[in-house]
Design an enzyme around this catalytic site. Sequence first.
Site, short mmCIF file in Angstrom:
data_model
loop_
_atom_site.label_atom_id
_atom_site.label_comp_id
_atom_site.label_asym_id
_atom_site.label_seq_id
_atom_site.Cartn_x
_atom_site.Cartn_y
_atom_site.Cartn_z
N SER A 85 24.22 -62.43 18.55
CA SER A 85 24.88 -61.96 17.33
C SER A 85 24.51 -63.83 16.11
CB SER A 85 26.79 -61.90 17.09
OG SER A 85 26.32 -63.40 17.85
N LEU A 86 25.11 -62.99 15.08
CA LEU A 86 24.16 -63.45 13.67
C LEU A 86 25.52 -65.10 13.37
CD1 LEU A 86 23.06 -61.06 11.19
CD2 LEU A 86 21.61 -62.13 12.87
N TYR B 207 18.73 -51.22 12.91
CA TYR B 207 18.44 -52.32 11.69
C TYR B 207 17.33 -52.74 12.27
CZ TYR B 207 22.71 -53.99 13.58
OH TYR B 207 23.37 -53.90 14.53
N GLU C 146 19.99 -57.12 3.96
CA GLU C 146 20.21 -55.22 4.65
C GLU C 146 21.86 -55.48 3.75
OE1 GLU C 146 19.23 -54.69 8.30
OE2 GLU C 146 17.14 -55.49 7.83
N ARG D 243 27.53 -53.82 23.34
CA ARG D 243 26.73 -54.98 23.42
C ARG D 243 27.47 -55.78 24.71
NH1 ARG D 243 27.36 -59.21 19.97
NH2 ARG D 243 27.12 -58.41 18.32
N ASP E 23 30.28 -52.10 9.05
CA ASP E 23 31.23 -52.80 9.99
C ASP E 23 31.77 -51.92 11.23
OD1 ASP E 23 33.11 -53.99 10.51
OD2 ASP E 23 34.25 -54.35 9.10
N LYS F 199 28.75 -63.85 4.72
CA LYS F 199 30.37 -62.12 4.84
C LYS F 199 31.28 -62.08 3.24
CE LYS F 199 32.15 -61.84 8.83
NZ LYS F 199 32.46 -60.68 9.74
N ASP G 226 24.02 -22.16 13.22
CA ASP G 226 25.28 -22.11 14.84
C ASP G 226 24.71 -20.98 15.58
OD1 ASP G 226 26.59 -23.64 14.35
OD2 ASP G 226 28.10 -22.51 13.21
N TYR H 294 25.84 -21.08 9.26
CA TYR H 294 25.78 -19.95 9.57
C TYR H 294 24.58 -19.67 10.69
CZ TYR H 294 26.63 -15.09 10.61
OH TYR H 294 26.45 -14.37 11.49
N CYS I 42 59.13 -42.29 21.74
CA CYS I 42 60.16 -42.33 22.29
C CYS I 42 60.65 -40.66 23.00
CB CYS I 42 61.09 -42.34 21.12
SG CYS I 42 62.79 -41.89 21.43
N LYS J 26 17.13 -61.66 6.38
CA LYS J 26 16.37 -61.83 7.90
C LYS J 26 15.12 -61.99 7.32
CE LYS J 26 18.51 -58.11 10.44
NZ LYS J 26 18.58 -56.42 10.51
S1 IVH Z 1 20.60 -57.92 12.41
C1 IVH Z 1 19.29 -60.93 16.22
N1 IVH Z 1 21.08 -56.30 11.07
O1 IVH Z 1 26.59 -57.80 12.99
C2 IVH Z 1 20.33 -59.49 15.82
N2 IVH Z 1 23.11 -57.01 12.43
O2 IVH Z 1 26.49 -60.81 14.24
C3 IVH Z 1 20.55 -58.93 15.44
N3 IVH Z 1 25.26 -56.01 12.24
O3 IVH Z 1 25.79 -57.91 16.04
C4 IVH Z 1 21.29 -58.29 14.90
N4 IVH Z 1 24.43 -54.45 10.37
O4 IVH Z 1 26.74 -55.93 15.02
C5 IVH Z 1 21.44 -56.79 11.66
N5 IVH Z 1 21.71 -55.01 8.92
C6 IVH Z 1 22.77 -55.76 9.99
C7 IVH Z 1 23.76 -55.44 10.98
C8 IVH Z 1 23.73 -56.11 11.76
C9 IVH Z 1 25.91 -55.16 10.70
C10 IVH Z 1 26.37 -56.62 12.66
C11 IVH Z 1 25.47 -56.21 14.69
C12 IVH Z 1 25.45 -57.87 14.58
C13 IVH Z 1 26.68 -58.75 13.77
C14 IVH Z 1 26.15 -59.82 13.60
#
Ligand code: IVH
Length: 681
Positions: A83-84, A224, A113, A136, A117, A311, A38, A35, A423, A287
Amino acid sequence: MDNKIAKDRIDHLVELIEKYNHEYYVLSNPTISDYDFDILLKELEELESTHPEFVRLDSPTIRVGGKPTKEFKTVVHKYPMLSLANTYSEEEIVDFDTRVRKITGDDVEYVCELKYDGLSIGLTYVNGILDKAVTRGDGVNGDDVTNNVRTIKSIPLRLQGEFPEEIEIRGEIFMNIDGFNTMNKEREDIGEQAFANPRNAASGSMKMQDPNEVARRPLDCYLYYIPSKVQGIASHYDSLLAAAKMGFKVSKNIAVCKNTSEIFEFINDWDKGRRELNFEIDGIVIKVNSFIQQKQLGFTAKNPRWAIAYKFKAERVETVLSYISYQVGRTGAITPVANLEPVQLAGTVVKRASLHNSDVIKNLDIHYNDHVYVEKGGEIIPKIVGVVTSKRLVGSKPVSFITSCPECGTSLTKKEDESAHYCPNEDNCPPQIKGKLEHFISRKAMNIDSLGEGKIEMLFDNKLVNSAADFYKLKPEMLLGLEKVIPGKGGKKDSRISFQEKTVNNIISGVEKSKQIPFERVLFALGIRFVGETVAKKLASHFRSIEIMKSASFEELIEVDEIGERIAVSLMDWFKKPEHLDIIYNLKESGLNLEMSESSLPSSNILGGSSFVVSGVFENHSRDELKSMVEQYGGKNTSSISSKTGFLIAGSNMGPAKKTKAEKLGVPIISEDEFISMISD
Ligand code: IVH
């Protein structure tokens, strides 16, 4: 107001409001009531409208929306958005560790980490102010979605403490599970297609052109990765700590691991623990911590060599698609359903999987009689995640979406910006009529619990009820002895049900009682597309009667708080049809509330905007009565508990999860009596 005073006040309010946003959305530690928050925001909005020259780029009023974007600009990423590399096996983690150590030597640390998703986003801040948010895209070029991203409350509009002149940070935008479920329920209530999962909901939201709509979506963002250099910081872990100090939301579920067994421990803990999270993760990211070592390892064309994603294995089986059937919903939305050769999956036999809409079918490139992979994710209904193309029969044809309604034969329509086919025969297509009648009697609408799906079907099949108005013309003699034959399954004899006196009396008295339901719920019960509970309330309290609302112009409709063009068009279309005006006329004749009664005005603001969750069964009032009282006395109802919840009114049979969550968050749990005494002061 003097210009200098106005500017100072605007500056002060911007900083104060953003501090409260940070406490609430990033630290989960609110220090102000909704409240009071706002009130501050309203004051800022008013000052900005009278002094537009002082509107700041980091003003929190941007978070509620802004001008629609016609087309998202393409932006070249300063650092490609890679991507990873993915793996599902522990051996490959061991291989990764071996590869790393070969280059860096044995003195290596990893940061583990969660793998969120959602959809990845790159945020650029110039002089501490959010300048650009880019998706991206193909990794080289992305879409500029800055206006949409500014509405996400956990993303800072201005950085705190020390920060470089220009900094890019990457993260994942996602939708939490509670917010996703509530939003989907609301979508279904107003006849919009539900999203398949939180990830689709998040990425669908980012593609919307109207930031005002995006602002209503329960989106969140974890950060991240900082691709640029930050002075004085030598490791990934420290860069995350620095990011948190700048005001970013950084997960606390991070571990520094020295070897693969510590990594596996983290993976296993979260493979089990992920079900407790209020957001979806699909794995763990590992990482290399040191930046010097990251540099030594470098990149391949597609991925960094210093990181890998593990995964989680979803339970997945292969089966054959037998045929596709199509369901017609209350609003005419067509949902394709895959009928499968029965297969065992995660303890149940799966025979059907939802395909959601024609886009899903197209993206899967599914052909008739294909072998398909079926998975069970967080959702209840299993989904088809892929096709075994190697087993595809020669000459098999791709599934083509139906072009006419399977129930009434009318040609289907599809709007360009929507994924669903409809429909359009809304007043004559049987499942749409039955769906609307079911909606009309449902708990949140007219609450006629003596009627249900089966009984409505009988009334409809016997041509006794074709529209909501017909319920109020029912007489006991029309119902007594009404019969339905239920065909016996598996060689068993047919059985019959017939309406006896008790059932008939219950129906008649339930229908009679519903005449007391207030106008706003009658309006919701009519099932006008896009008019959900909240919209119905806003419309009812603005126009106060259906007669006034019926003749409102487009301009008058969009003047109402929260009523946009889409809802206005839908209302005008609905009121244009003579059949609908007839329903209104008849409902009025039968004595339903089609205008606001004076008692429905808020009686006081004693609850001061606090939010309440009402859960369980109560002795003296129904749950809906308690909810109405909350609103009547100036409180707000919400369906799920968060740290923002003011009180949980708990009855018997309340789910244990709600209680635990309230206790964990320190939300006061009160009884029905305690609530009544709160409003009786
Ligand atoms: S690091 C250069 N950390 O997963 C590395 N990615 O294919 C940068 N994702 O494109 C990515 N959680 O969209 C990183 N803790 C995390 C993540 C993460 C989700 C996604 C992100 C990335 C894809 C990996």
